[in-house]
Design a protein around this motif. Structure first.
Motif, PDB file in Angstrom:
ATOM      1  N   LYS B  29      -1.507   2.213  10.748  1.00 44.32           N
ATOM      2  CA  LYS B  29      -2.089   0.957  11.142  1.00 44.32           C
ATOM      3  C   LYS B  29      -3.463   1.077  11.404  1.00 44.32           C
ATOM      4  O   LYS B  29      -4.450   0.407  10.992  1.00 44.32           O
ATOM      5  CB  LYS B  29      -1.260   0.109  12.323  1.00 44.32           C
ATOM      6  CG  LYS B  29      -0.081  -0.630  11.774  1.00 44.32           C
ATOM      7  CD  LYS B  29       0.352  -1.499  12.898  1.00 44.32           C
ATOM      8  CE  LYS B  29       1.672  -2.292  12.365  1.00 44.32           C
ATOM      9  NZ  LYS B  29       1.971  -3.394  13.731  1.00 44.32           N
ATOM     10  N   ILE B  32      -5.364   1.813   8.443  1.00 41.67           N
ATOM     11  CA  ILE B  32      -5.926   0.740   7.918  1.00 41.67           C
ATOM     12  C   ILE B  32      -7.003  -0.014   8.488  1.00 41.67           C
ATOM     13  O   ILE B  32      -7.914  -0.576   7.833  1.00 41.67           O
ATOM     14  CB  ILE B  32      -4.528  -0.263   7.702  1.00 41.67           C
ATOM     15  CG1 ILE B  32      -3.475   0.334   7.072  1.00 41.67           C
ATOM     16  CG2 ILE B  32      -4.788  -1.809   7.115  1.00 41.67           C
ATOM     17  CD1 ILE B  32      -1.964  -0.303   6.969  1.00 41.67           C
ATOM     18  N   THR B  33      -6.877  -0.230   9.658  1.00 41.81           N
ATOM     19  CA  THR B  33      -8.100  -1.070  10.313  1.00 41.81           C
ATOM     20  C   THR B  33      -9.297  -0.296  10.210  1.00 41.81           C
ATOM     21  O   THR B  33     -10.280  -0.760   9.822  1.00 41.81           O
ATOM     22  CB  THR B  33      -7.812  -1.238  11.896  1.00 41.81           C
ATOM     23  OG1 THR B  33      -6.137  -1.786  12.001  1.00 41.81           O
ATOM     24  CG2 THR B  33      -8.424  -1.921  12.632  1.00 41.81           C
ATOM     25  N   ARG B  38      -8.008  -3.147   2.269  1.00 47.93           N
ATOM     26  CA  ARG B  38      -7.658  -4.405   1.745  1.00 47.93           C
ATOM     27  C   ARG B  38      -6.329  -4.617   0.904  1.00 47.93           C
ATOM     28  O   ARG B  38      -6.069  -3.441   0.604  1.00 47.93           O
ATOM     29  CB  ARG B  38      -9.146  -5.132   1.056  1.00 47.93           C
ATOM     30  CG  ARG B  38     -10.287  -5.263   1.562  1.00 47.93           C
ATOM     31  CD  ARG B  38     -10.551  -5.586   3.249  1.00 47.93           C
ATOM     32  NE  ARG B  38      -9.883  -6.903   3.284  1.00 47.93           N
ATOM     33  CZ  ARG B  38      -9.653  -7.649   4.542  1.00 47.93           C
ATOM     34  NH1 ARG B  38      -9.780  -6.869   5.791  1.00 47.93           N
ATOM     35  NH2 ARG B  38      -9.091  -8.709   4.494  1.00 47.93           N
ATOM     36  N   PRO B  39      -5.875  -5.773   0.932  1.00 49.23           N
ATOM     37  CA  PRO B  39      -4.584  -5.895   0.085  1.00 49.23           C
ATOM     38  C   PRO B  39      -5.030  -5.251  -1.329  1.00 49.23           C
ATOM     39  O   PRO B  39      -6.386  -5.734  -1.975  1.00 49.23           O
ATOM     40  CB  PRO B  39      -4.528  -7.490  -0.244  1.00 49.23           C
ATOM     41  CG  PRO B  39      -5.128  -7.898   1.197  1.00 49.23           C
ATOM     42  CD  PRO B  39      -6.249  -7.007   1.541  1.00 49.23           C
ATOM     43  N   GLU B  68       6.768  -1.674   5.748  1.00 48.03           N
ATOM     44  CA  GLU B  68       7.301  -2.585   4.579  1.00 48.03           C
ATOM     45  C   GLU B  68       8.104  -3.891   5.058  1.00 48.03           C
ATOM     46  O   GLU B  68       7.892  -5.027   4.803  1.00 48.03           O
ATOM     47  CB  GLU B  68       8.057  -1.900   3.723  1.00 48.03           C
ATOM     48  CG  GLU B  68       8.424  -2.583   2.423  1.00 48.03           C
ATOM     49  CD  GLU B  68       9.678  -1.678   1.797  1.00 48.03           C
ATOM     50  OE1 GLU B  68      10.443  -1.202   2.239  1.00 48.03           O
ATOM     51  OE2 GLU B  68       9.757  -1.813   0.402  1.00 48.03           O
ATOM     52  N   GLN B  70       7.452  -5.118   8.098  1.00 50.04           N
ATOM     53  CA  GLN B  70       6.542  -5.902   8.727  1.00 50.04           C
ATOM     54  C   GLN B  70       5.659  -6.731   7.494  1.00 50.04           C
ATOM     55  O   GLN B  70       4.859  -7.701   7.816  1.00 50.04           O
ATOM     56  CB  GLN B  70       5.470  -5.076   9.576  1.00 50.04           C
ATOM     57  CG  GLN B  70       6.069  -4.610  10.785  1.00 50.04           C
ATOM     58  CD  GLN B  70       5.214  -3.898  11.505  1.00 50.04           C
ATOM     59  OE1 GLN B  70       4.233  -4.304  11.937  1.00 50.04           O
ATOM     60  NE2 GLN B  70       5.710  -2.584  11.923  1.00 50.04           N
ATOM     61  N   LEU B  72       3.392  -5.392   5.551  1.00 54.31           N
ATOM     62  CA  LEU B  72       2.088  -5.057   5.357  1.00 54.31           C
ATOM     63  C   LEU B  72       1.875  -4.098   3.902  1.00 54.31           C
ATOM     64  O   LEU B  72       0.682  -4.171   3.664  1.00 54.31           O
ATOM     65  CB  LEU B  72       1.702  -4.365   6.535  1.00 54.31           C
ATOM     66  CG  LEU B  72       1.272  -5.054   7.924  1.00 54.31           C
ATOM     67  CD1 LEU B  72       1.274  -4.162   9.103  1.00 54.31           C
ATOM     68  CD2 LEU B  72      -0.016  -5.788   7.864  1.00 54.31           C
ATOM     69  N   ILE B  75       6.081  -0.864  -1.602  1.00 51.16           N
ATOM     70  CA  ILE B  75       6.367   0.658  -1.999  1.00 51.16           C
ATOM     71  C   ILE B  75       6.977   0.461  -3.427  1.00 51.16           C
ATOM     72  O   ILE B  75       7.829  -0.147  -3.789  1.00 51.16           O
ATOM     73  CB  ILE B  75       7.110   1.204  -1.066  1.00 51.16           C
ATOM     74  CG1 ILE B  75       6.726   1.132   0.366  1.00 51.16           C
ATOM     75  CG2 ILE B  75       7.477   2.568  -1.560  1.00 51.16           C
ATOM     76  CD1 ILE B  75       7.548   2.090   1.293  1.00 51.16           C
ATOM     77  N   ILE B  85      -1.073  -1.748   0.117  1.00 49.43           N
ATOM     78  CA  ILE B  85      -1.535  -2.601   1.151  1.00 49.43           C
ATOM     79  C   ILE B  85      -1.283  -4.009   0.563  1.00 49.43           C
ATOM     80  O   ILE B  85      -1.764  -4.346  -0.571  1.00 49.43           O
ATOM     81  CB  ILE B  85      -2.905  -2.697   1.918  1.00 49.43           C
ATOM     82  CG1 ILE B  85      -3.453  -1.308   1.995  1.00 49.43           C
ATOM     83  CG2 ILE B  85      -3.188  -3.782   2.835  1.00 49.43           C
ATOM     84  CD1 ILE B  85      -2.582  -0.688   3.360  1.00 49.43           C
ATOM     85  N   MET B  86      -0.640  -4.931   1.327  1.00 54.14           N
ATOM     86  CA  MET B  86      -0.644  -6.203   0.929  1.00 54.14           C
ATOM     87  C   MET B  86      -0.698  -7.373   1.893  1.00 54.14           C
ATOM     88  O   MET B  86      -0.576  -6.976   3.218  1.00 54.14           O
ATOM     89  CB  MET B  86       0.776  -6.615  -0.202  1.00 54.14           C
ATOM     90  CG  MET B  86       1.901  -6.706   0.958  1.00 54.14           C
ATOM     91  SD  MET B  86       3.552  -7.300  -0.104  1.00 54.14           S
ATOM     92  CE  MET B  86       4.566  -7.610   0.985  1.00 54.14           C
ATOM     93  N   GLU B  87      -1.170  -8.498   1.671  1.00 58.26           N
ATOM     94  CA  GLU B  87      -1.437  -9.655   2.716  1.00 58.26           C
ATOM     95  C   GLU B  87       0.068 -10.031   2.840  1.00 58.26           C
ATOM     96  O   GLU B  87       0.846 -10.282   2.065  1.00 58.26           O
ATOM     97  CB  GLU B  87      -2.246 -10.643   1.985  1.00 58.26           C
ATOM     98  CG  GLU B  87      -2.886 -11.618   2.824  1.00 58.26           C
ATOM     99  CD  GLU B  87      -3.595 -12.557   2.291  1.00 58.26           C
ATOM    100  OE1 GLU B  87      -4.404 -12.226   1.275  1.00 58.26           O
ATOM    101  OE2 GLU B  87      -3.573 -13.680   2.799  1.00 58.26           O
ATOM    102  N   VAL B  88       0.344 -10.173   4.108  1.00 59.06           N
ATOM    103  CA  VAL B  88       1.752 -10.462   4.874  1.00 59.06           C
ATOM    104  C   VAL B  88       2.053 -11.925   3.952  1.00 59.06           C
ATOM    105  O   VAL B  88       1.231 -12.708   4.334  1.00 59.06           O
ATOM    106  CB  VAL B  88       1.860 -10.643   6.151  1.00 59.06           C
ATOM    107  CG1 VAL B  88       3.169 -10.858   6.622  1.00 59.06           C
ATOM    108  CG2 VAL B  88       1.407  -9.165   6.727  1.00 59.06           C
ATOM    109  N   LEU B  90       3.705 -15.423   3.705  1.00 58.47           N
ATOM    110  CA  LEU B  90       4.167 -16.475   4.381  1.00 58.47           C
ATOM    111  C   LEU B  90       5.346 -16.437   4.760  1.00 58.47           C
ATOM    112  O   LEU B  90       5.984 -16.546   5.717  1.00 58.47           O
ATOM    113  CB  LEU B  90       3.688 -17.833   3.990  1.00 58.47           C
ATOM    114  CG  LEU B  90       3.429 -19.090   4.976  1.00 58.47           C
ATOM    115  CD1 LEU B  90       2.807 -18.768   5.890  1.00 58.47           C
ATOM    116  CD2 LEU B  90       3.286 -20.298   4.006  1.00 58.47           C
TER     117      LEU B  90
END
Lengths: 270, 270
Positions: B29, B32-33, B38-39, B68, B70, B72, B75, B85-88, B90
């Motif tokens: 994490k 990533i930060t 980015r996604p 996964e 979560q 985020l 795979i 990476i993906m946008e979580v 909704l």
DNA sequence: AAATCCGGTTTATAATGATAAATAGAATAG
DNA sequence: CTATTCTATTTATCATTATAAACCGGATTT
């Protein structure tokens, strides 16, 4: 009792094939719903689950990991160890929500738009249910919030203590959904607010004083069990705070929240 | 570049020792930060991550599984496979939230208490931003909601279509937080509402008609870009709906939502 | 020339076995 | 009676191997 899992890659009903571990995760969830397991109840141990679903250790391990990440179980070692159902902690939920909001750009004003609407109702609804301890805690909190120094780190801590006041009110509300929404807002403000260091400290202090003043009035009205007055005061409080926040240039510090950052918030007494 | 993880069971600074896999999760994490991924961006492949953190296959696997779950990363296998990476989504967030609310006892009225407050503001805020397509979708939606039969399963579907109307409005709102809150409410109503079969079908039909009527007016006011009128209409709509819901004996069906149930909701056009 | 098939390569997924670490509870020393 | 050590049990971690999925590119077909 053995549950049979579809082994072949599902005849493709336009549904994406799921991984074994995820199938097992779902089976376990159904088990929980079905057998109406409550927090504290235990799942069978790994070996048994392996047998039950006819999968290997690593698969069952992944499934349990999934449930653990979701906050539905805790896993412990040793005799009597294993997976125990637990009530999903609020903190965990916040964290997962932060993941969602990480990629969105949420501004302070966005949050206050919702806060303005919810907090007055929440506060009014809490009034009849506030225990003596909670009323005392409200008054106690006001003391700790008295603006003292203008040391930057202290100012932030004070803003966060302000939020405890609202958490105490939230804790007393019987509506779990409204309570959750407001606690979420408090948590976001608490954790993500980073006021611009450009802002003059006097402004902060003034903000703190205004908060103390209105919190005092709210606590008084709460003691008098005057719901309507609490609602009105809270409404005024929210509008005032909105204005301050705009001026203070508060912004949200968007980043992924780590587990290790999630621990030490003193839960208000329920 | 190799990141060193504390190997010894941390000198116990009153902090509960974390599992290796969870430490790795946090490291990733931070990665990533830090690297501002980015996604769409990819994480190194498993083998490399193993080397990077000096852990075994199954540990890195658990860490990736956590991310996964979560939402985020996804795979995939194959030569270009690995963690992306993906946008979580909704939906994932809803699901995790449902886990939290599973153990609480949320009633229909609890949700409506928040809905009453938020929806009018949401709708009013959306008005200036509604695209032609969205306006058309609103009007289109009203057509599909015309009460036709009184067949039980159809009635439920119709109630859910009603909610689409509100989702379209939500999608247009520029406030991501308010939008999220209302989408959450809609989703909870959509998925968890189970009306008592005791209720006479006429009552349902009357409810449907009332909805169509007021939705029509709201759509008209929205076309006229009359925010204030939309706000007022929505307020009336919410109050009316509250009353209906009480009579219809709607209740929430508390259970764990499975991944496999999360798929097929037609996303309203943004 | 375009589309399809097919086998090889890359990567995740799954299974198994072995060792280490944590813990509860019993046994034991003081 | 208390505190400590011991021991059995269970998860945690690592290592290795085998299987399955996805992609790539060349050969084959249309």
């Amino acid at each position: 009792m053995t549950v049979e899992l579809e082994k072949s890659p599902r005849p493709v009903g336009r549904l994406k094939i799921q991984k074994r571990a995820d199938l097992v995760t779902e089976e376990i969830k159904q088990l929980i719903t079905q057998k109406n397991l409550r927090p504290g109840d235990k799942l069978p141990m790994e070996k048994e689950l392996q047998r039950l679903f006819s999968v290997s250790k690593s698969t069952i391990r992944e499934a349990l990991k999934s449930l653990e990440v979701q906050g539905l179980i805790t896993i412990s070692t040793g005799p009597t160890g294993g997976a125990t159902i637990m009530e999903v902690p609020l903190e965990r939920t916040f964290q997962l929500l932060q993941n969602y909001l990480f990629f969105k750009e949420v501004s302070m004003e966005d949050i206050y738009a919702a806060r303005r609407l919810l907090e007055p109702e929440l506060a009014a609804g809490s009034v009849p249910f506030l225990s003596d301890e909670q009323l005392a805690a409200l008054e106690q909190n006001i003391q700790t919030c008295q603006p003292a120094s203008q040391e930057p780190s202290l100012l932030v801590r004070q803003r966060q203590a302000d939020l405890d006041f609202h958490d105490i009110l939230a804790a007393a509300n019987p509506n779990p959904f409204l309570r959750f929404a407001c606690e979420l807002i408090n948590e976001m403000l608490r954790r993500l607010v980073v006021f611009s260091t450009q802002t003059p400290p006097e402004e902060h202090t003034r903000f703190g004083c205004a908060n103390v003043k209105i919190h005092t009035e709210i606590a008084k009205a709460a003691r008098a069990r005057d719901s309507e007055r609490v609602r009105a005061l809270m409404k005024a409080h929210m509008e005032e705070a909105s204005e301050y926040v705009k001026r203070l240039d508060g912004r949200l510090d968007g980043r992924l929240i780590l587990d290790s950052e999630m621990a030490p918030r003193p839960r208000p007494l329920s």
